[in-house]
Design a protein around this motif. Structure first.
Motif, PDB file in Angstrom:
ATOM      1  N   ARG A 103       0.838  -1.194   0.000  1.00 13.92           N
ATOM      2  CA  ARG A 103       0.000   0.000   0.000  1.00 13.92           C
ATOM      3  C   ARG A 103       0.876   1.248   0.000  1.00 13.92           C
ATOM      4  N   ASN A 104       0.530   2.213  -0.861  1.00 10.95           N
ATOM      5  CA  ASN A 104       1.236   3.497  -0.872  1.00 10.95           C
ATOM      6  C   ASN A 104       0.737   4.349   0.292  1.00 10.95           C
ATOM      7  N   PRO A 105       1.576   5.236   0.832  1.00 11.57           N
ATOM      8  CA  PRO A 105       1.117   6.070   1.951  1.00 11.57           C
ATOM      9  C   PRO A 105      -0.166   6.840   1.652  1.00 11.57           C
ATOM     10  N   VAL A 106      -0.349   7.279   0.417  1.00 10.08           N
ATOM     11  CA  VAL A 106      -1.573   7.981   0.014  1.00 10.08           C
ATOM     12  C   VAL A 106      -1.947   7.535  -1.390  1.00 10.08           C
ATOM     13  N   LYS A 107      -3.199   7.746  -1.768  1.00  8.72           N
ATOM     14  CA  LYS A 107      -3.578   7.552  -3.159  1.00  8.72           C
ATOM     15  C   LYS A 107      -3.101   8.753  -3.973  1.00  8.72           C
ATOM     16  N   GLU A 108      -2.691   8.473  -5.189  1.00 12.45           N
ATOM     17  CA  GLU A 108      -2.395   9.530  -6.161  1.00 12.45           C
ATOM     18  C   GLU A 108      -3.400   9.396  -7.293  1.00 12.45           C
ATOM     19  N   ILE A 109      -4.128  10.464  -7.558  1.00 10.95           N
ATOM     20  CA  ILE A 109      -5.134  10.465  -8.612  1.00 10.95           C
ATOM     21  C   ILE A 109      -5.061  11.784  -9.361  1.00 10.95           C
ATOM     22  N   GLY A 110      -4.871  11.710 -10.665  1.00 10.29           N
ATOM     23  CA  GLY A 110      -4.858  12.916 -11.485  1.00 10.29           C
ATOM     24  C   GLY A 110      -3.463  13.341 -11.909  1.00 10.29           C
ATOM     25  N   TRP A 111      -3.352  14.584 -12.311  1.00 15.07           N
ATOM     26  CA  TRP A 111      -2.079  15.131 -12.769  1.00 15.07           C
ATOM     27  C   TRP A 111      -1.123  15.276 -11.601  1.00 15.07           C
ATOM     28  N   ALA A 112       0.161  14.993 -11.852  1.00 19.04           N
ATOM     29  CA  ALA A 112       1.158  15.061 -10.782  1.00 19.04           C
ATOM     30  C   ALA A 112       2.498  15.475 -11.357  1.00 19.04           C
ATOM     31  N   SER A 113       3.301  16.024 -10.480  1.00 17.89           N
ATOM     32  CA  SER A 113       4.694  16.314 -10.820  1.00 17.89           C
ATOM     33  C   SER A 113       5.579  15.231 -10.218  1.00 17.89           C
ATOM     34  N   ALA A 114       6.666  14.946 -10.878  1.00 17.84           N
ATOM     35  CA  ALA A 114       7.651  14.006 -10.382  1.00 17.84           C
ATOM     36  C   ALA A 114       9.026  14.506 -10.812  1.00 17.84           C
ATOM     37  N   ARG A 115      10.052  13.927 -10.231  1.00 14.97           N
ATOM     38  CA  ARG A 115      11.407  14.397 -10.525  1.00 14.97           C
ATOM     39  C   ARG A 115      12.233  13.277 -11.120  1.00 14.97           C
ATOM     40  N   GLY A 116      12.841  13.541 -12.264  1.00 14.49           N
ATOM     41  CA  GLY A 116      13.756  12.576 -12.859  1.00 14.49           C
ATOM     42  C   GLY A 116      15.096  12.612 -12.165  1.00 14.49           C
ATOM     43  N   HIS A 117      15.687  11.448 -11.971  1.00 14.42           N
ATOM     44  CA  HIS A 117      17.007  11.376 -11.347  1.00 14.42           C
ATOM     45  C   HIS A 117      18.090  11.726 -12.360  1.00 14.42           C
ATOM     46  N   ASP A 118      19.300  11.892 -11.846  1.00 13.68           N
ATOM     47  CA  ASP A 118      20.423  12.299 -12.701  1.00 13.68           C
ATOM     48  C   ASP A 118      21.580  11.334 -12.493  1.00 13.68           C
ATOM     49  N   ASP A 119      21.527  10.235 -13.193  1.00 11.69           N
ATOM     50  CA  ASP A 119      22.611   9.251 -13.213  1.00 11.69           C
ATOM     51  C   ASP A 119      22.658   8.666 -14.610  1.00 11.69           C
ATOM     52  N   ALA A 120      23.606   7.795 -14.878  1.00 13.44           N
ATOM     53  CA  ALA A 120      23.793   7.316 -16.249  1.00 13.44           C
ATOM     54  C   ALA A 120      22.560   6.585 -16.777  1.00 13.44           C
ATOM     55  N   VAL A 121      21.957   5.735 -15.954  1.00 15.49           N
ATOM     56  CA  VAL A 121      20.790   4.981 -16.410  1.00 15.49           C
ATOM     57  C   VAL A 121      19.600   5.912 -16.629  1.00 15.49           C
ATOM     58  N   GLY A 155      10.828   9.788  -9.073  1.00 16.40           N
ATOM     59  CA  GLY A 155      10.058   9.705  -7.838  1.00 16.40           C
ATOM     60  C   GLY A 155       9.398  11.034  -7.546  1.00 16.40           C
ATOM     61  N   ASN A 156       8.505  11.052  -6.554  1.00 17.62           N
ATOM     62  CA  ASN A 156       7.954  12.316  -6.073  1.00 17.62           C
ATOM     63  C   ASN A 156       7.651  12.209  -4.584  1.00 17.62           C
ATOM     64  N   GLU A 157       7.106  13.257  -4.001  1.00 18.18           N
ATOM     65  CA  GLU A 157       6.921  13.296  -2.555  1.00 18.18           C
ATOM     66  C   GLU A 157       5.855  12.333  -2.062  1.00 18.18           C
ATOM     67  N   TYR A 158       4.974  11.896  -2.926  1.00 16.89           N
ATOM     68  CA  TYR A 158       3.884  11.012  -2.513  1.00 16.89           C
ATOM     69  C   TYR A 158       4.179   9.540  -2.781  1.00 16.89           C
ATOM     70  N   CYS A 159       5.075   9.282  -3.700  1.00 18.44           N
ATOM     71  CA  CYS A 159       5.412   7.908  -4.076  1.00 18.44           C
ATOM     72  C   CYS A 159       6.852   7.912  -4.584  1.00 18.44           C
ATOM     73  N   ALA A 160       7.747   7.347  -3.810  1.00 14.61           N
ATOM     74  CA  ALA A 160       9.173   7.442  -4.131  1.00 14.61           C
ATOM     75  C   ALA A 160       9.538   6.704  -5.411  1.00 14.61           C
ATOM     76  N   ASN A 161       8.835   5.603  -5.685  1.00 15.70           N
ATOM     77  CA  ASN A 161       9.204   4.749  -6.816  1.00 15.70           C
ATOM     78  C   ASN A 161       8.201   4.909  -7.953  1.00 15.70           C
ATOM     79  N   GLN A 162       8.477   5.843  -8.841  1.00 16.50           N
ATOM     80  CA  GLN A 162       7.582   6.100  -9.977  1.00 16.50           C
ATOM     81  C   GLN A 162       8.006   5.375 -11.245  1.00 16.50           C
ATOM     82  N   MET A 163       9.290   5.087 -11.373  1.00 11.53           N
ATOM     83  CA  MET A 163       9.789   4.368 -12.540  1.00 11.53           C
ATOM     84  C   MET A 163      11.066   3.651 -12.166  1.00 11.53           C
TER      85      MET A 163
END
Length: 237
Positions: A103-121, A155-163
């Motif tokens: 279970r995620n700490p909260v539900k995410e529904i709708g448009w959201a912002s997330a942050r791309g990491h900065d590494d080789a992969v 990742g983002n503040e509501y769900c660390a693992n987005q991709m």
């Protein structure tokens, strides 16, 4: 070229923009409608890649097709046939590759912002979107862990693992395949679910989701083009 197999788990969660992208690149695809009782192939060999869409169920549910799907994902990874997952599809990938879905700490529904990491992969998959704020679409209450050997991309503040990525395989918690018609359908179909958690800052109202389409969908479409573009480069020829 062998087709990409697209697995649908729910009638309203079809391939959306992903199919449009494949067709624009003259890549054949075939739909395997698990929601209509289509059997899960025993092997991935007939396909150049596998794509798993979303669905309202949990990978932890006792459903007859979940174990065969996980076995198929494992088979594709062993054969280096690229796998792509959207939301439930990303969770199926995580489970098949040794991760967990909780279970995620909260539900995410709708448009959201997330942050791309900065590494080789991350730079390989995200290109110019690495180390930047991204626009994505969400509709989930569970989350996956990053499976062994994979790399977290977003990742983002509501769900660390987005991709996450593992070699040529890409698992996403978010949705990049959305079409305006899909957003309208989900807003209608699951209006009660959204209303029940409307107080959360991670949840948009149906009106906000639909009025946000003109400004936000084209931005997300650029991210989809980047991700899908990298993924199709690995397709088995």
């Amino acid at each position: 070229m062998r087709p990409v197999a697209i697995f649908r788990h729910s009638p309203t969660e079809g391939p959306g923009y992903f199919a449009i992208f494949l067709e624009s690149h003259r890549i054949p695809w075939t739909l395997i409608a698990l929601d209509e009782g289509a059997p899960v192939p025993a092997s991935a060999e007939a396909y150049s890649g596998l794509c798993f869409m979303g669905g309202p169920m949990s990978v932890n549910d006792d459903l007859p097709w979940i174990s065969p799907v996980c076995a198929l994902i494992q088979d594709a990874v062993e054969k280096n046939i690229p796998v792509l997952g959207h939301c439930l599809g990303g969770q199926l990938m995580s489970k098949a590759l040794g991760g967990q879905v909780t279970r995620n700490p909260v539900k995410e529904i709708g448009w959201a912002s997330a942050r791309g990491h900065d590494d080789a992969v991350s730079r390989h998959w995200l290109g110019d979107f690495a180390d930047r704020e991204l626009t994505v679409f969400q509709w989930h209450g569970e989350t996956f862990s990053i499976p062994p050997g994979a790399t977290r991309l977003v990742g983002n503040e509501y769900c660390a693992n987005q991709m996450f990525a593992l070699g040529p395989h890409l698992g996403m918690q978010c949705h990049t395949e959305m079409l305006p018609e899909m957003i309208a359908c989900w807003c209608d179909q699951w209006a009660e679910e959204a209303a029940a958690v409307a107080h959360l800052p991670s949840v948009d109202s149906p009106e906000t989701m639909q009025t946000g389409i003109p400004a936000r969908l084209p931005v997300m479409r650029q991210l989809a083009d980047q991700l899908y573009g990298v993924w199709v480069q690995g397709l088995a020829r």
